[in-house]
Scaffold this active site. Structure first.
Site, mmCIF file in Angstrom:
data_model
loop_
_atom_site.group_PDB
_atom_site.id
_atom_site.type_symbol
_atom_site.label_atom_id
_atom_site.label_comp_id
_atom_site.label_asym_id
_atom_site.label_seq_id
_atom_site.Cartn_x
_atom_site.Cartn_y
_atom_site.Cartn_z
ATOM 1 N N ARG A 166 12.432 4.419 -19.648
ATOM 2 C CA ARG A 166 13.701 4.496 -20.222
ATOM 3 C C ARG A 166 13.331 5.934 -18.851
ATOM 4 O O ARG A 166 14.255 6.698 -18.602
ATOM 5 C CB ARG A 166 13.654 4.681 -21.574
ATOM 6 C CG ARG A 166 14.628 5.666 -21.780
ATOM 7 C CD ARG A 166 14.883 6.463 -23.883
ATOM 8 N NE ARG A 166 15.408 5.297 -24.228
ATOM 9 C CZ ARG A 166 16.268 4.863 -24.432
ATOM 10 N NH1 ARG A 166 16.802 5.395 -24.317
ATOM 11 N NH2 ARG A 166 16.222 3.662 -24.959
ATOM 12 N N TYR A 198 7.513 -6.777 -24.315
ATOM 13 C CA TYR A 198 7.780 -6.918 -22.038
ATOM 14 C C TYR A 198 7.215 -6.810 -21.651
ATOM 15 O O TYR A 198 7.069 -5.386 -21.720
ATOM 16 C CB TYR A 198 9.463 -7.153 -21.878
ATOM 17 C CG TYR A 198 9.905 -5.710 -22.393
ATOM 18 C CD1 TYR A 198 10.207 -4.848 -21.770
ATOM 19 C CD2 TYR A 198 10.441 -5.889 -23.789
ATOM 20 C CE1 TYR A 198 11.025 -3.822 -21.824
ATOM 21 C CE2 TYR A 198 10.826 -4.884 -23.986
ATOM 22 C CZ TYR A 198 11.399 -4.019 -23.103
ATOM 23 O OH TYR A 198 12.379 -2.571 -23.606
ATOM 24 N N ASP A 227 26.719 7.054 -27.017
ATOM 25 C CA ASP A 227 26.180 7.170 -28.165
ATOM 26 C C ASP A 227 26.485 8.367 -28.939
ATOM 27 O O ASP A 227 26.542 7.981 -30.081
ATOM 28 C CB ASP A 227 24.418 6.838 -28.342
ATOM 29 C CG ASP A 227 22.723 6.587 -28.310
ATOM 30 O OD1 ASP A 227 23.979 5.431 -27.565
ATOM 31 O OD2 ASP A 227 21.802 6.457 -28.275
#
Length: 387
Positions: free
Chosen positions: A107, A212, A289
């Site tokens: 991120r 991952y 968001d």
């Protein structure tokens, strides 16, 4: 006239994405971020083709590919017995079908890429500026009596203070909590090889674990999510490490190993909100968001925020010859274009969460359905990745 066309309130992925897209279209943009720096706390995120197509159009995909990983496939497994149920290959056929690759990235790395892009595009970036008062009228917007613009975007996230101007709803707690961890591969032992090349999801009764690789395969990202009994009891402090261990007690060895690689000093309760199509109030619009917070089961939070930015810049470009720019109409057109799609993503994410966490007969039926799926069956993702 204001010296800024658009004031973006919030400097996360959605805020910077909007700022870059609008500035690239010739608009004067200022971003106000309340934190002292443009950074985020977190670990990995997944960028499906509906997002990487946007990044490619913006000229940023090469940077994203260099910082991230293109996983080999998405693998779904049963968390109790470790059985592989189905997979989705991220091969050349997948990339050709959707016009862009599937990428996983830290991120912070994505935010840094967007930050650098905004600087190149001439965005006025101001950290350490918390907006306490926003005035919106027919002539423009003003934040805290000093930042003036023709329009404003609320990109201030799930807990958006500006959303309350448009709706009186509040975030809804799912009763689930997430623990995350991102460690150098050199610090983990006994990890399954799949977790170093694929996006692997183990789902079980009331819990799931995702793993991952990140940063060119140098890091392993792990996320564990579970339903908190403490939340159901109404405890003030819920979702602690002891609940984490209890929730995953009956899972397979691969999942048990993954729990050791989580940060246990922090946790993220999972919230969303019900969909709304009330995103715009004149010259103010919600985005990311702040407009459509969703649970994480489709891995679409960042993807939908980037779609928002692409759409809004496109609506502004359609009206670029109008003088002055009709920002109320631009924002209204943006909301009309986006609200139905994001509502579907929000609602579908909730359904997938129920499917992932089921038990008993429902778990057996789910496993049978997934095991019988043809590996080239795209019916569950076409609607999401092709749009």
């Amino acid at each position: 006239m204001a010296d800024t066309d658009v004031l973006v309130i919030g400097g996360g992925i959605g805020g910077l994405g909007n700022a870059y897209a609008l500035a690239s279209g010739g608009h004067r943009v200022r971003v106000l971020e309340r934190s002292p720096a443009f950074t985020e706390v977190g670990a990995g995120l997944q960028l499906a083709p509906n997002a990487t197509r946007v990044l490619r159009e913006w000229g940023l995909l090469d940077e994203v590919l260099d910082a991230g990983v293109q996983p080999r496939r998405l693998v779904l497994k049963d968390a109790v017995d470790g059985t592989e149920l189905t997979s989705l290959e991220f091969d050349k056929g997948f990339t050709a079908r959707y016009g862009a690759p599937y990428v996983v990235i830290h991120r912070t790395d994505l935010l840094d890429i967007l930050h650098r892009a905004c600087l190149r595009a001439g965005v006025d970036l101001r950290a350490g500026h918390e907006v306490r008062d926003l005035t919106v009228d027919d002539r423009g917007v003003r934040a805290d009596g000093e930042h003036e613009a023709d329009a404003a975007l609320a990109a201030d996230g799930l807990w958006s203070s500006l959303r309350s101007r448009l709706t009186d709803d509040t975030p809804i707690c799912s009763g689930y909590v997430a623990y995350r961890g991102a460690l150098p591969v050199s610090e983990v032992t006994g990890v399954d090889a799949d977790a170093l090349t694929d996006v692997v999801v183990h789902f079980g009764p009331g819990c799931h674990l995702v793993q991952y690789p990140l940063r060119r395969g140098e890091m392993l990202n792990t996320v564990a999510v579970f339903a908190s009994p403490g939340y159901q009891r109404g405890d003030a402090d819920w979702g602690g490490p002891e609940e984490l261990d209890a929730a995953f007690a009956g899972t397979c060895p691969a999942v048990q190993r993954g729990l050791a690689w989580l940060w246990r000093d922090r946790r993220w309760p999972m919230y969303d909100r019900l969909p709304t199509d009330t995103w715009v109030d004149g010259r103010l619009a919600l985005t990311g968001d702040a407009a459509h917070p969703m649970l994480q089961y489709l891995a679409q939070g960042a993807c939908q925020a980037l779609e928002d930015a692409h759409c809004l810049a496109g609506e502004a470009a359609k009206r670029q010859h109008a003088e002055p720019a009709d920002w109320p109409e631009i924002l209204a057109a943006f909301a009309r274009s986006r609200s139905a799609r994001t509502a579907r993503v929000q609602s579908t994410a909730r359904i997938w969460g129920e499917l992932w966490h089921c038990d008993g007969l429902t778990r057996s039926l789910r496993n049978a359905l997934l095991t019988g799926r043809a590996l080239d069956d795209y019916q569950y993702v076409d609607w999401l990745y092709l749009d």
